[in-house]
Design a protein around this motif. Structure first.
Motif, short mmCIF file in Angstrom:
data_model
loop_
_atom_site.label_atom_id
_atom_site.label_comp_id
_atom_site.label_asym_id
_atom_site.label_seq_id
_atom_site.Cartn_x
_atom_site.Cartn_y
_atom_site.Cartn_z
N ILE A 130 46.23 20.50 13.26
CA ILE A 130 47.22 21.45 12.76
C ILE A 130 46.77 22.89 12.95
O ILE A 130 47.49 23.71 13.52
CB ILE A 130 47.50 21.17 11.27
CG1 ILE A 130 48.13 19.79 11.11
CG2 ILE A 130 48.44 22.25 10.70
CD1 ILE A 130 48.35 19.38 9.67
N TRP A 131 45.56 23.19 12.49
CA TRP A 131 45.12 24.58 12.56
C TRP A 131 44.65 24.98 13.95
O TRP A 131 45.17 25.92 14.55
CB TRP A 131 44.01 24.84 11.55
CG TRP A 131 43.62 26.30 11.50
CD1 TRP A 131 42.58 26.90 12.16
CD2 TRP A 131 44.28 27.33 10.78
NE1 TRP A 131 42.55 28.24 11.90
CE2 TRP A 131 43.59 28.54 11.05
CE3 TRP A 131 45.39 27.35 9.94
CZ2 TRP A 131 43.99 29.76 10.49
CZ3 TRP A 131 45.77 28.57 9.38
CH2 TRP A 131 45.06 29.75 9.67
N GLU A 132 43.69 24.24 14.50
CA GLU A 132 43.11 24.64 15.78
C GLU A 132 44.08 24.44 16.95
O GLU A 132 44.21 25.30 17.80
CB GLU A 132 41.82 23.85 16.03
CG GLU A 132 40.68 24.25 15.12
CD GLU A 132 40.11 25.62 15.45
OE1 GLU A 132 40.44 26.18 16.51
OE2 GLU A 132 39.34 26.15 14.62
N SER A 133 44.75 23.28 17.00
CA SER A 133 45.59 22.98 18.16
C SER A 133 46.98 23.60 18.08
O SER A 133 47.57 23.93 19.11
CB SER A 133 45.75 21.46 18.31
OG SER A 133 44.50 20.86 18.55
N PHE B 173 49.50 29.24 18.49
CA PHE B 173 50.83 29.82 18.54
C PHE B 173 51.12 30.88 17.48
O PHE B 173 52.10 31.60 17.60
CB PHE B 173 51.88 28.70 18.43
CG PHE B 173 51.77 27.68 19.52
CD1 PHE B 173 52.12 27.99 20.82
CD2 PHE B 173 51.28 26.41 19.25
CE1 PHE B 173 52.01 27.06 21.83
CE2 PHE B 173 51.16 25.46 20.26
CZ PHE B 173 51.53 25.79 21.55
N VAL B 174 50.30 30.96 16.45
CA VAL B 174 50.49 31.99 15.42
C VAL B 174 49.47 33.09 15.65
O VAL B 174 48.26 32.88 15.46
CB VAL B 174 50.34 31.39 14.00
CG1 VAL B 174 50.56 32.48 12.95
CG2 VAL B 174 51.34 30.25 13.80
N GLU B 175 49.95 34.25 16.04
CA GLU B 175 49.06 35.31 16.48
C GLU B 175 48.04 35.72 15.42
O GLU B 175 46.86 35.86 15.69
CB GLU B 175 49.89 36.52 16.91
CG GLU B 175 49.05 37.65 17.50
CD GLU B 175 49.91 38.77 18.04
OE1 GLU B 175 49.33 39.81 18.42
OE2 GLU B 175 51.14 38.61 18.10
N LEU C 96 41.04 33.55 12.90
CA LEU C 96 40.30 32.59 12.09
C LEU C 96 40.24 31.22 12.76
O LEU C 96 40.18 30.20 12.08
CB LEU C 96 40.95 32.47 10.71
CG LEU C 96 41.02 33.76 9.89
CD1 LEU C 96 41.76 33.53 8.59
CD2 LEU C 96 39.63 34.31 9.64
N SER C 97 40.20 31.21 14.07
CA SER C 97 40.17 29.96 14.82
C SER C 97 38.89 29.86 15.64
O SER C 97 38.58 30.76 16.44
CB SER C 97 41.38 29.89 15.75
OG SER C 97 41.26 28.83 16.68
N ILE C 98 38.14 28.79 15.43
CA ILE C 98 36.92 28.58 16.21
C ILE C 98 37.24 28.50 17.69
O ILE C 98 36.49 28.97 18.54
CB ILE C 98 36.20 27.30 15.74
CG1 ILE C 98 35.69 27.47 14.30
CG2 ILE C 98 35.03 26.95 16.67
CD1 ILE C 98 35.04 26.24 13.72
#
Length: 238
Positions: free
Chosen positions: A167-170, A175-177, A182-184
């Motif tokens: 959900i968060w990383e992929s 898609f959310v700028e 906060l994305s590894i």
């Protein structure tokens, strides 16, 4: 680093069906890269889609999840962790030893396949293959520490980690700028950009922010896992 803990952890990690599962992600990456390499599409765009979105954004987090949680979560779930906790060994050393094993195994199953996939797609042009390979190195270490922490703090580490990875990383991280900071995955892309150059790989996070954030996540997750493990009793409960 404790050699006995490392040996037992490695045996438990690779001696079960999990060892076969670890081969799925790199094999899939290589198959997709091999098929795409014969396509007439632009090789650089194809490399960024496969190595960036599929490799760094999806397969590496999942690989880190399987390994990071696998080095300790099973021992906590089945209660065998009590035998390790009973030894006169500092808890932080147990955590750091398991983290070293997790990082090593994650690198083993991700670095070489990523490099080979990059060479299949674009060869040595513009350093794209090398850039993503270095990105996998740094991101793999951060994922391993984060998922090891999940393995210590919750009995639902795989579910929580899978939700984070997918959900968060992929999705959100791609898609959310605003979430990309906060994305590894995006931190890894920033390192890849620094190696290959902006013309080959682009990232929305500066290298000056990405490197400290990677270090903070890795160190903080390790410290928190050590503190949590130190609070466990020999019955495996807090």
């Amino acid at each position: 680093m404790n050699p006995t803990v490392a040996r037992l952890t490695l045996r438990g990690l690779l001696g079960r069906r999990r060892g076969l599962l670890l081969l799925v992600a790199p094999a899939l990456l290589l198959v997709v890269a091999a098929v795409a390499s014969v396509s007439s599409a632009d090789p650089h765009d194809m490399a960024n889609n496969i190595l960036g979105a599929l490799g760094l954004g999806t397969l590496i987090p999942i690989l880190g999840l399987v390994v990071g949680t696998g080095v300790i979560a099973n021992e906590i779930d089945d209660g065998s962790i009590v035998y390790l906790l009973a030894k006169p060994l500092p808890r932080w050393r147990i955590v750091t030893t398991k983290l070293v094993v997790a990082i090593g195994v994650t690198w083993l199953f991700s670095v070489v396949p990523t490099l080979l996939a990059g060479l299949l797609l674009v060869g040595t042009q513009d350093g794209v293959a090398l850039g993503y390979t270095v990105a996998v190195l740094v991101a793999g270490a951060a994922y391993s520490a984060l998922f090891l922490l999940l393995g210590v703090v919750t009995r639902h580490a795989v579910v929580a980690g899978l939700a984070y990875a997918l959900i968060w990383e992929s999705t959100v991280g791609n898609f959310v700028e605003g979430a990309r900071t906060l994305s590894i995955q995006q931190w890894g892309r920033s390192v890849a950009e620094a190696v290959a150059g902006q013309n080959a790989i682009s990232s929305d996070v500066s290298l000056g922010a990405a490197v400290p954030l990677l270090l903070v996540v890795t160190v903080a997750a390790t410290v928190l896992a050590s503190v949590k493990l130190a609070g466990m009793t020999l019955a495996g409960e807090e």
